[in-house]
Motif scaffolding. Structure first.
Motif, PDB file in Angstrom:
ATOM      1  N   ALA A  57      -0.968   8.139 -11.855  1.00 49.90           N
ATOM      2  CA  ALA A  57      -0.764   7.421 -13.016  1.00 49.90           C
ATOM      3  C   ALA A  57      -0.425   5.927 -12.928  1.00 49.90           C
ATOM      4  O   ALA A  57      -0.689   5.110 -13.504  1.00 49.90           O
ATOM      5  CB  ALA A  57       0.116   8.162 -13.660  1.00 49.90           C
ATOM      6  N   HIS A  58       0.740   5.911 -12.112  1.00 51.57           N
ATOM      7  CA  HIS A  58       1.445   4.691 -11.704  1.00 51.57           C
ATOM      8  C   HIS A  58       0.445   3.705 -10.962  1.00 51.57           C
ATOM      9  O   HIS A  58       0.283   2.387 -11.433  1.00 51.57           O
ATOM     10  CB  HIS A  58       2.558   4.697 -10.595  1.00 51.57           C
ATOM     11  N   LEU A  59      -0.730   4.399 -10.277  1.00 55.61           N
ATOM     12  CA  LEU A  59      -1.787   3.288  -9.520  1.00 55.61           C
ATOM     13  C   LEU A  59      -3.044   3.127 -10.619  1.00 55.61           C
ATOM     14  O   LEU A  59      -4.007   2.375 -10.170  1.00 55.61           O
ATOM     15  CB  LEU A  59      -2.161   4.010  -8.268  1.00 55.61           C
ATOM     16  N   LEU A  87       0.940  -1.350  -0.205  1.00 55.40           N
ATOM     17  CA  LEU A  87       0.118   0.015  -0.035  1.00 55.40           C
ATOM     18  C   LEU A  87       0.689   1.236  -0.112  1.00 55.40           C
ATOM     19  O   LEU A  87       0.342   2.276   0.125  1.00 55.40           O
ATOM     20  CB  LEU A  87      -0.999   0.145   1.135  1.00 55.40           C
ATOM     21  N   ARG A  88       2.257   1.125   0.284  1.00 57.25           N
ATOM     22  CA  ARG A  88       3.275   2.137  -0.086  1.00 57.25           C
ATOM     23  C   ARG A  88       2.941   3.287  -1.183  1.00 57.25           C
ATOM     24  O   ARG A  88       2.665   4.489  -0.918  1.00 57.25           O
ATOM     25  CB  ARG A  88       4.599   1.931   0.080  1.00 57.25           C
ATOM     26  N   PRO A  89       2.564   2.830  -2.380  1.00 54.90           N
ATOM     27  CA  PRO A  89       2.209   3.835  -3.435  1.00 54.90           C
ATOM     28  C   PRO A  89       0.946   4.666  -3.319  1.00 54.90           C
ATOM     29  O   PRO A  89       0.776   5.913  -3.726  1.00 54.90           O
ATOM     30  CB  PRO A  89       2.261   2.877  -4.620  1.00 54.90           C
ATOM     31  N   VAL A  90       0.013   4.045  -2.607  1.00 54.10           N
ATOM     32  CA  VAL A  90      -1.247   4.888  -2.423  1.00 54.10           C
ATOM     33  C   VAL A  90      -0.903   5.921  -0.958  1.00 54.10           C
ATOM     34  O   VAL A  90      -1.424   6.945  -1.168  1.00 54.10           O
ATOM     35  CB  VAL A  90      -2.254   3.917  -1.565  1.00 54.10           C
ATOM     36  N   TYR A  91      -0.159   5.372  -0.002  1.00 57.75           N
ATOM     37  CA  TYR A  91       0.274   6.376   0.950  1.00 57.75           C
ATOM     38  C   TYR A  91       1.162   7.577   0.275  1.00 57.75           C
ATOM     39  O   TYR A  91       1.076   8.701   0.541  1.00 57.75           O
ATOM     40  CB  TYR A  91       1.158   5.585   2.093  1.00 57.75           C
TER      41      TYR A  91
END
Length: 82
Positions: A55-57, A32-36
């Motif tokens: 964009a990455h997500l 979940l780090r990218p969301v954080y």
């Protein structure tokens, strides 16, 4: 940024939220780090970084804004009931 909104340490906030250990470790290296990171960039007003994380997500910027608004409303309600 729940800790800032509620004016308590994040560890204390997470103690009262029924989440698994990986989710509670969102600031680490969990999935979940990218969301954080997206939420931190948005909170900081770093729009280019937020756009890149979105964009990455594969999340539309409008969706990010709506989710952020809903989270802020929830935080206000939670802090009013505390």
């Amino acid at each position: 940024m729940m800790d800032a909104i509620l004016e308590v340490p994040m560890t204390q906030v997470l103690e009262h939220v029924p989440l698994d250990a990986e989710t509670k470790a969102v600031g680490g290296t969990g999935r979940l780090r990218p969301v954080y990171q997206l939420m931190l960039a948005r909170e900081a007003g770093d729009w280019e970084q937020a756009k890149s994380f979105a964009a990455h997500l594969r999340v539309e910027e409008g969706e990010v804004a709506e989710m952020w608004w809903q989270a802020m409303q929830w935080a206000r309600q939670a802090s009013a009931g505390a």
